[in-house]
Every structure is written in C-alpha cells, then in structure tokens.
Design a protein around this motif. Structure first.
Motif, PDB file in Angstrom:
ATOM      1  N   LYS A  66      -1.259  12.976  -2.296  1.00 10.88           N
ATOM      2  CA  LYS A  66      -1.175  12.044  -3.414  1.00 10.88           C
ATOM      3  C   LYS A  66      -1.612  12.708  -4.720  1.00 10.88           C
ATOM      4  O   LYS A  66      -2.678  13.315  -4.799  1.00 10.88           O
ATOM      5  N   GLU A  72      -3.680   7.906   5.641  1.00 10.43           N
ATOM      6  CA  GLU A  72      -4.871   8.487   5.024  1.00 10.43           C
ATOM      7  C   GLU A  72      -4.683   9.964   4.695  1.00 10.43           C
ATOM      8  O   GLU A  72      -5.177  10.445   3.673  1.00 10.43           O
ATOM      9  N   GLN A  75       0.812  -1.222   0.000  1.00 11.75           N
ATOM     10  CA  GLN A  75       0.000   0.000   0.000  1.00 11.75           C
ATOM     11  C   GLN A  75       0.844   1.270   0.000  1.00 11.75           C
ATOM     12  O   GLN A  75       0.339   2.357  -0.269  1.00 11.75           O
ATOM     13  N   TRP A  93      -1.957  11.474   3.837  1.00 18.60           N
ATOM     14  CA  TRP A  93      -1.152  11.600   2.622  1.00 18.60           C
ATOM     15  C   TRP A  93      -2.036  11.361   1.396  1.00 18.60           C
ATOM     16  O   TRP A  93      -2.001  12.131   0.434  1.00 18.60           O
ATOM     17  N   ALA A  94      -2.848  10.297   1.446  1.00 11.70           N
ATOM     18  CA  ALA A  94      -3.719   9.971   0.317  1.00 11.70           C
ATOM     19  C   ALA A  94      -4.711  11.102   0.047  1.00 11.70           C
ATOM     20  O   ALA A  94      -5.001  11.421  -1.103  1.00 11.70           O
ATOM     21  N   ASN A 133      -0.052   5.091   0.918  1.00 12.16           N
ATOM     22  CA  ASN A 133      -1.503   5.056   1.134  1.00 12.16           C
ATOM     23  C   ASN A 133      -1.842   4.570   2.539  1.00 12.16           C
ATOM     24  O   ASN A 133      -2.985   4.693   2.975  1.00 12.16           O
TER      25      ASN A 133
END
Length: 146
Positions: free
Chosen positions: A133, A126, A120, A128-129, A123
């Motif tokens: 991202k 959370e 992952q 960062w995502a 990811n």
C-alpha cells in the motif's frame, strides 16, 4: 496397500494439482482475468499482495491466531469466504476451500474480486497493507511484456 501408502499417494496427488507461478506468468493470467485496474487496484497491487500472501503458491495454507485458516494464492479465509469440513463459515464466495489450493485459480480470482469490492478494498489483506500500500510497485510488472 497400507493406510500410510494411500495417505502418501493422496498427498502427492493433491500436491501435483498445485502450482507455484512465476511473477510474469501470474501477471499475464491476472491481466487476462481483468484484475488490472479492478476496483481501482493495479496489476502490480495484485502481484505484490499475492507474493506476500503466498509467494505465488496455489497450495499455500496458513492458520491464523483466531484458528481460522487461509487458503490459496490470495490466502482466502475460511471464516467468511470459503467452506471446509473443519469450521463453520459464511462461505460468502460459495466455494470449497480445497478448490482454492489447485493450479486453477479461477475460483480464487472470483472470490478475491468479491472481497476487494467491499469498502475495505485490498486492506482486507494485511500483507498488502503492510508491504504494498502506498509504495511504488512498478517492479512487480517490470519486464513482463504486458
């Protein structure tokens, strides 16, 4: 000296071991520790993630909806990655969660490297995502003289 005074002194001692990094200060440290390009993620990715996870504060601690707790500058979870006295943990990083709350972020970096090597990748974080991202992150390293 009363119990309240001892508790206050213990809290102050713990707080004095914590640190809030400046953006460029953290950028230099993370670069020195080999995170720029680690597992395909740029230094800007790491800075963006650390900012949204902890605002660069090594003493950051938060409780998740599942009652697990996140620790330190990268908000590493006690359910899988570190051990504390309150919850059972797989302790995959072989580190005490309290050690992730100090100004020495060596343990945090070693553990974050282990986490990001999983399929992952970043990811796993959370924040960062959600915030970093797929975005232009050049502002995170801008002016840091790297």
């Amino acid at each position: 000296m009363g119990a309240g005074c001892w508790l206050l002194l213990a809290s102050l001692a713990a707080a004095s071991r914590a640190k809030v990094f400046g953006r460029c200060q953290l950028a230099h440290l993370l670069q020195q520790e080999g995170l720029d390009g680690y597992s395909g993620y740029s230094l800007a990715d790491w800075l963006c993630m650390a900012f949204y996870e902890s605002t660069f504060n090594t003493a950051a601690k938060s409780i998740n909806a599942d009652s697990s707790t996140n620790f330190g500058i990268f908000q590493i979870d006690n359910r899988l990655w570190c051990a504390d006295e309150r919850s059972p943990s797989e302790n995959l990083c072989r580190v005490a969660c309290a050690d992730l709350l100090t100004s020495d972020i060596t343990d945090d970096i070693i553990c974050a490297k282990r986490i990001v090597r999983l399929p992952q990748g970043m990811n796993a974080w959370e924040d960062w995502a959600m915030h970093c991202k797929g975005r232009d992150l050049s502002e995170w390293v801008e002016g840091c003289d790297l």
